[in-house]
Design a protein around this motif. Structure first.
Motif, PDB file in Angstrom:
ATOM      1  N   UNK A 109     -14.606   9.428  -6.660  1.00  0.00           N
ATOM      2  CA  UNK A 109     -14.313  10.815  -7.312  1.00  0.00           C
ATOM      3  C   UNK A 109     -13.293  11.530  -6.699  1.00  0.00           C
ATOM      4  N   UNK A 110     -13.010  11.135  -5.378  1.00  0.00           N
ATOM      5  CA  UNK A 110     -11.877  12.122  -4.637  1.00  0.00           C
ATOM      6  C   UNK A 110     -12.348  13.519  -4.394  1.00  0.00           C
ATOM      7  N   UNK A 111     -13.506  13.746  -4.372  1.00  0.00           N
ATOM      8  CA  UNK A 111     -14.071  15.198  -4.045  1.00  0.00           C
ATOM      9  C   UNK A 111     -14.089  15.696  -2.790  1.00  0.00           C
ATOM     10  N   UNK A 112     -13.392  16.447  -2.529  1.00  0.00           N
ATOM     11  CA  UNK A 112     -13.509  16.987  -0.880  1.00  0.00           C
ATOM     12  C   UNK A 112     -14.325  18.252  -0.423  1.00  0.00           C
ATOM     13  N   UNK A 113     -15.061  18.797  -1.352  1.00  0.00           N
ATOM     14  CA  UNK A 113     -15.924  19.912  -1.068  1.00  0.00           C
ATOM     15  C   UNK A 113     -16.868  20.124  -2.141  1.00  0.00           C
ATOM     16  N   UNK A 114     -18.091  20.281  -2.090  1.00  0.00           N
ATOM     17  CA  UNK A 114     -19.056  20.719  -3.115  1.00  0.00           C
ATOM     18  C   UNK A 114     -19.874  21.977  -2.627  1.00  0.00           C
ATOM     19  N   UNK A 115     -19.900  22.982  -3.456  1.00  0.00           N
ATOM     20  CA  UNK A 115     -20.803  24.287  -2.533  1.00  0.00           C
ATOM     21  C   UNK A 115     -21.393  24.800  -3.728  1.00  0.00           C
ATOM     22  N   UNK A 116     -22.243  25.730  -3.142  1.00  0.00           N
ATOM     23  CA  UNK A 116     -23.110  26.346  -3.993  1.00  0.00           C
ATOM     24  C   UNK A 116     -23.184  27.765  -3.587  1.00  0.00           C
ATOM     25  N   UNK A 117     -23.133  28.764  -4.447  1.00  0.00           N
ATOM     26  CA  UNK A 117     -22.945  30.187  -4.257  1.00  0.00           C
ATOM     27  C   UNK A 117     -24.271  30.776  -4.835  1.00  0.00           C
ATOM     28  N   UNK A 118     -25.158  31.607  -4.001  1.00  0.00           N
ATOM     29  CA  UNK A 118     -26.155  32.368  -4.287  1.00  0.00           C
ATOM     30  C   UNK A 118     -25.822  33.871  -4.422  1.00  0.00           C
ATOM     31  N   UNK A 119     -25.369  34.249  -5.633  1.00  0.00           N
ATOM     32  CA  UNK A 119     -24.885  35.798  -5.683  1.00  0.00           C
ATOM     33  C   UNK A 119     -26.280  36.661  -5.634  1.00  0.00           C
ATOM     34  N   UNK A 120     -27.585  36.024  -5.808  1.00  0.00           N
ATOM     35  CA  UNK A 120     -28.784  36.869  -5.654  1.00  0.00           C
ATOM     36  C   UNK A 120     -28.971  37.397  -4.203  1.00  0.00           C
ATOM     37  N   UNK A 121     -28.922  36.227  -3.615  1.00  0.00           N
ATOM     38  CA  UNK A 121     -29.462  36.619  -1.958  1.00  0.00           C
ATOM     39  C   UNK A 121     -28.151  36.756  -1.315  1.00  0.00           C
ATOM     40  N   UNK A 122     -26.895  36.634  -1.744  1.00  0.00           N
ATOM     41  CA  UNK A 122     -25.848  36.584  -1.029  1.00  0.00           C
ATOM     42  C   UNK A 122     -25.224  35.879   0.157  1.00  0.00           C
ATOM     43  N   UNK A 123     -25.579  34.536   0.021  1.00  0.00           N
ATOM     44  CA  UNK A 123     -25.108  33.350   0.680  1.00  0.00           C
ATOM     45  C   UNK A 123     -24.179  32.241   0.052  1.00  0.00           C
ATOM     46  N   UNK A 124     -23.640  31.373   0.758  1.00  0.00           N
ATOM     47  CA  UNK A 124     -23.015  30.366   0.231  1.00  0.00           C
ATOM     48  C   UNK A 124     -23.269  29.102   1.071  1.00  0.00           C
ATOM     49  N   UNK A 125     -23.360  27.901   0.470  1.00  0.00           N
ATOM     50  CA  UNK A 125     -23.389  26.526   1.011  1.00  0.00           C
ATOM     51  C   UNK A 125     -22.285  25.580   0.751  1.00  0.00           C
ATOM     52  N   UNK A 126     -21.542  25.183   1.758  1.00  0.00           N
ATOM     53  CA  UNK A 126     -20.464  23.991   1.412  1.00  0.00           C
ATOM     54  C   UNK A 126     -20.561  22.812   2.666  1.00  0.00           C
ATOM     55  N   UNK A 127     -19.743  21.907   2.477  1.00  0.00           N
ATOM     56  CA  UNK A 127     -19.577  21.007   3.654  1.00  0.00           C
ATOM     57  C   UNK A 127     -19.238  21.559   4.813  1.00  0.00           C
ATOM     58  N   UNK A 128     -18.822  22.869   5.088  1.00  0.00           N
ATOM     59  CA  UNK A 128     -18.717  23.237   6.396  1.00  0.00           C
ATOM     60  C   UNK A 128     -20.030  23.961   6.875  1.00  0.00           C
ATOM     61  N   UNK A 129     -21.030  24.315   6.103  1.00  0.00           N
ATOM     62  CA  UNK A 129     -22.104  24.973   6.300  1.00  0.00           C
ATOM     63  C   UNK A 129     -22.545  26.179   5.587  1.00  0.00           C
ATOM     64  N   UNK A 130     -23.611  26.863   6.124  1.00  0.00           N
ATOM     65  CA  UNK A 130     -24.006  28.081   5.021  1.00  0.00           C
ATOM     66  C   UNK A 130     -23.527  29.219   5.863  1.00  0.00           C
ATOM     67  N   UNK A 131     -23.045  30.008   4.933  1.00  0.00           N
ATOM     68  CA  UNK A 131     -22.315  31.580   5.127  1.00  0.00           C
ATOM     69  C   UNK A 131     -22.849  32.553   4.627  1.00  0.00           C
ATOM     70  N   UNK A 132     -22.891  33.744   4.856  1.00  0.00           N
ATOM     71  CA  UNK A 132     -23.140  35.188   4.163  1.00  0.00           C
ATOM     72  C   UNK A 132     -21.972  35.202   3.378  1.00  0.00           C
ATOM     73  N   UNK A 133     -22.214  35.559   2.089  1.00  0.00           N
ATOM     74  CA  UNK A 133     -21.388  35.558   1.135  1.00  0.00           C
ATOM     75  C   UNK A 133     -20.132  36.917   1.306  1.00  0.00           C
ATOM     76  N   UNK A 134     -20.757  37.795   1.894  1.00  0.00           N
ATOM     77  CA  UNK A 134     -19.969  39.099   2.263  1.00  0.00           C
ATOM     78  C   UNK A 134     -18.920  38.973   3.396  1.00  0.00           C
ATOM     79  N   UNK A 135     -19.168  37.455   4.242  1.00  0.00           N
ATOM     80  CA  UNK A 135     -18.168  37.369   5.451  1.00  0.00           C
ATOM     81  C   UNK A 135     -17.286  36.268   5.186  1.00  0.00           C
ATOM     82  N   UNK A 136     -17.229  35.623   3.806  1.00  0.00           N
ATOM     83  CA  UNK A 136     -16.518  34.649   3.531  1.00  0.00           C
ATOM     84  C   UNK A 136     -15.105  34.942   2.989  1.00  0.00           C
ATOM     85  N   UNK A 137     -14.044  34.421   3.560  1.00  0.00           N
ATOM     86  CA  UNK A 137     -12.646  34.874   3.065  1.00  0.00           C
ATOM     87  C   UNK A 137     -12.544  35.051   1.465  1.00  0.00           C
TER      88      UNK A 137
END
Length: 765
Positions: A109-137
């Motif tokens: 498939x050639x996919x380099x990254x799959x991520x999930x964004x939780x707007x309700x709780x303000x966090x993001x999860x991808x191949x690099x780990x979990x991050x607060x959405x407010x701190x993500x670039x």
């Protein structure tokens, strides 16, 4: 005598060269342009096919990723993740979700990254780990995605360093990856989260470059940004030409490949995806077509030159061969002609001039002899008709004057002018007018069916013959000729001609008797003033013709009227009139038969008050109108226009009203009784009509059969029940009178293409 140069041979050679060169040049030019078009078409077709294959491979990848992402979005784990707080106590849950995201990534498939964004709780999860959405670039960009109304969409990810030209257009190196975003839950008005799949640019370019084709390929998004390019794509094309982008927006639609100019030296084949609106472009050089064109041009030139050379050689040999006898004939003519005058002509012209001189001399002699023979022939006919020729000499003299025509029947026709005293001519003009009538008879009667007309007293007399087998056919033929003559005399000379016609004879020995019969027939003009044709055979006092009335044809006419078939009714009436005409009845007898037919037609139309009132509005009765008509054609046209056509039109209007009422009744029964075992026989029993009649009426009123209309109505009802109610498939099948739900499902899928459950689900999606 000095031998003259071969002028004709020179002209023949020039004409042969001209005639031979034109077809070769035209054929060569046409073939060249034809093959050029075919080469261009084949190159375009090949590139279009390769581009389509590339597009199908990439879109298969996109749809697979989209499907996998949809499954993950509907997974229970992702639905529960909406409530997770960003805390260490959820480490195990985050780890499990990260594993699910990672499982979507595969080499094919050639996919380099799959991520999930939780707007309700303000966090993001991808191949690099979990991050607060407010701190993500990319926080602002992700929040912007949540404002979009689509359930899923494709976006691009820019490279870290973006360059732009002076107009602000993006270059082909700006985009680093494409991302598929899908909102969760899928059907929520305001998403609580989003899933994203990132596909690197180099993975797409690797697939664009596969397949071994050297043509440059591009993938362009709907905003005309270059998403990816194959290895053969030139760096000089980092910015798409303005004319090319204008063509993209105006000419390319999904499912309709287009070919047009990319730049001055390249062409482009473009497909647009119906999946996401992206453009797939294959760019190839004009030099590829020009290379094949040069080869075709050179080959065609060699072939045309060889054909032209061969044509010239054959023309030279054939012209020399054909010219030899012409030259011999020319030399002979020159010896017999004035040598000084011969110098002004070429070979053919001199031969033609000599032949014309000989022909003119011969024609003069023939005309003189023919004039003498013509006068002798007319004198012989005159004596033959008045009985001054010995019957024993008729055969030999007829052969001498070439009067032995191979006819099976003869008759003598005598013509007189009946209104001479009332015409505008003087008595001194009579001979001139009779000569004009004689000329008309000679022109209108075919030469193969007549002998020369002769003047006897105040009459023009002509013998007419034919090869008809029966007297009736012969009489009809003679009558048609006489009608033409009478009309011509009336039109051009303004005179009324009457004709006496003898009985048919089989030998010129009976010509005198036939002439006397024609003269006797003319005497009827004082008895029957309105008639212009008098047959001697009609004068027999004991003549009684009994003709069986054509009852079968009358029945067929009535049936055609009942079926509202105007053309067939008109044809049947024509057959009746032809039958009576061929029966050789008199005109008055013919009128009586047609009166009987008219009474029958009027009897069937007594139910139409409107039609009868139209007939009664005339000042004269219909029978008076009928008896005033002078010919069979007039009677036939009168019956058609006065009776047949208006009566059939009235019947058609009544039929259309009846058809409409019956059709509406059957529609109402279908709409009210579709839940029962409704059949055509049931409708026939309720409406008290025959099933075959109702079947024909319903198809004519609706354009479809009864069973098809019933099935279509039940299908429409089933769609309404699936859309507006919560009834089960089994309940709907039972309500629509299907034996079981499986029969209903099979029928619904056959007509709609999907099952009832899928149809209901598609409405709710």
């Amino acid at each position: 005598m000095k031998r003259r140069p071969p002028r004709l041979l020179v002209r023949l050679m020039v004409i042969s060269i001209f005639v031979g060169a034109i077809p070769v040049l035209v054929l060569g030019s046409f073939s060249y342009y034809l093959f050029m078009d075919r080469v261009a078409h084949q190159v375009n077709q090949r590139n279009s096919q390769l581009l389509t294959e590339t597009q199908m491979r990439l879109e298969q990848l996109y749809t697979t990723i989209d499907f996998s992402l949809t499954q993950l979005a509907n997974a229970t784990l992702l639905q529960d993740a909406v409530e997770w707080d960003f805390s260490g106590s959820r480490f195990q849950s985050f780890n499990e979700l990260s594993l699910h995201l990672y499982q979507l990534q595969s080499l094919e498939m050639g996919i380099s990254n799959v991520f999930y964004i939780n707007f309700a709780k303000g966090w993001l999860l991808d191949n690099h780990g979990a991050f607060l959405l407010s701190e993500h670039p990319d926080r602002d960009r992700y929040i912007g995605y949540s404002e979009r109304s689509e359930k899923s969409f494709w976006v691009t990810q820019q490279a870290e360093k973006v360059t732009a030209d002076e107009e602000g257009a993006k270059s082909q190196a700006d985009i680093a990856a494409v991302i598929l975003m899908k909102r969760t839950p899928l059907h929520a008005m305001k998403p609580t989260g989003m899933l994203g799949v990132q596909i690197p640019r180099y993975e797409i370019e690797r697939r664009l470059s596969s397949g071994g084709n050297r043509d440059a390929k591009l993938m362009i998004d709907a905003d005309l940004h270059i998403l990816a390019a194959s290895e053969s794509f030139s760096s000089e094309w980092s910015r798409l030409p303005d004319e090319f982008t204008a063509h993209l927006q105006e000419m390319v639609q999904p499912g309709s490949p287009a070919t047009f100019t990319f730049d001055d030296s390249h062409l482009a084949v473009v497909n647009r995806s119906a999946y996401n609106g992206w453009y797939y472009v294959s760019i190839y050089s004009n030099a590829e077509i020009a290379k094949d064109a040069r080869s075709i041009r050179n080959t065609m030139f060699i072939i045309c030159f060889c054909v032209l050379l061969l044509t010239l050689l054959i023309a030279m040999a054939m012209n020399r061969r054909l010219y030899k006898p012409i030259r011999k004939l020319y030399d002979s003519v020159v010896r017999l002609s004035d040598s000084q005058a011969a110098g002004n002509y070429n070979e053919i012209e001199l031969i033609e001039a000599r032949l014309e001189s000989l022909v003119e001399t011969q024609i003069g002699k023939d005309e003189y002899i023919a004039g003498q023979v013509s006068q002798l022939r007319e004198l012989f006919l005159f004596k033959l008709l008045i009985g001054e020729v010995n019957p024993a000499e008729v055969g030999s003299k007829s052969a001498h004057y070439e009067l032995n025509a191979q006819w099976k029947q003869f008759c003598v026709v005598s013509l007189q002018i009946s209104n001479w005293e009332r015409s505008r001519y003087k008595e001194g003009d009579r001979d001139l007018m009779m000569m004009a009538v004689k000329n008309m008879m000679g022109e209108l009667i075919p030469a193969a069916n007549r002998l020369p007309a002769v003047t006897i007293g105040l009459s023009q007399v002509v013998v007419i013959g034919s090869t008809h087998e029966t007297p009736e056919q012969f009489r009809e033929y003679v009558g048609s000729l006489i009608v033409m003559i009478r009309k011509a005399v009336e039109r051009y000379l303004e005179l009324d001609a009457i004709f006496g016609i003898s009985r048919s004879i089989h030998s010129l020995k009976e010509a005198n008797r036939a002439y006397l019969e024609a003269t006797e027939a003319l005497k009827q003009k004082s008895v029957i003033i309105e008639q212009s044709l008098f047959f001697f055979e009609d004068l027999a006092p004991d003549r009684i013709i009994r003709v069986k009335y054509p009852a079968a044809l009358e029945k067929a006419l009535i049936e055609a009227i009942e079926e509202n078939d105007y053309e067939q009714a008109k044809e049947n009436l024509r057959l009746i009139s032809r039958y009576l005409l061929e029966a050789n009845v008199s005109y008055r007898e013919l009128q009586l038969y047609l009166v009987r037919l008219l009474v029958t037609l009027l009897t069937d139309s007594l139910d139409s008050d409107e039609f009868l009132s139209q007939l009664l509005n005339d000042q004269k009765t219909i029978f008076d109108q009928l008896f005033e008509l002078n010919s069979l054609d007039e009677i036939e046209n009168w019956i058609v226009g006065k009776v047949l056509k208006p009566f059939i039109q009235w019947r058609e209007e009544q039929s259309q009203k009846q058809y409409y009422i019956i059709t509406e009744q059957m529609r109402k029964m279908i709409h009210e009784q579709y839940q029962t075992d409704l059949t055509m026989e049931t409708c026939a029993e309720q409406l008290r009509y025959h099933p075959d009649y109702l079947r024909r009426v319903f198809r004519k009123g609706t354009g479809m059969s009864f069973s098809d209309y019933l099935a279509q109505h039940r299908l429409n009802v089933s769609k309404e029940l699936l859309e507006n109610t919560e009834l089960t498939i089994s309940d709907i099948a039972q309500q629509l009178n299907f034996q079981n739900s499986q029969n209903f499902i099979r029928y619904f899928k056959k007509m709609v293409g999907i099952t009832p459950g899928q149809y209901r689900q598609s409405l709710r999606d």
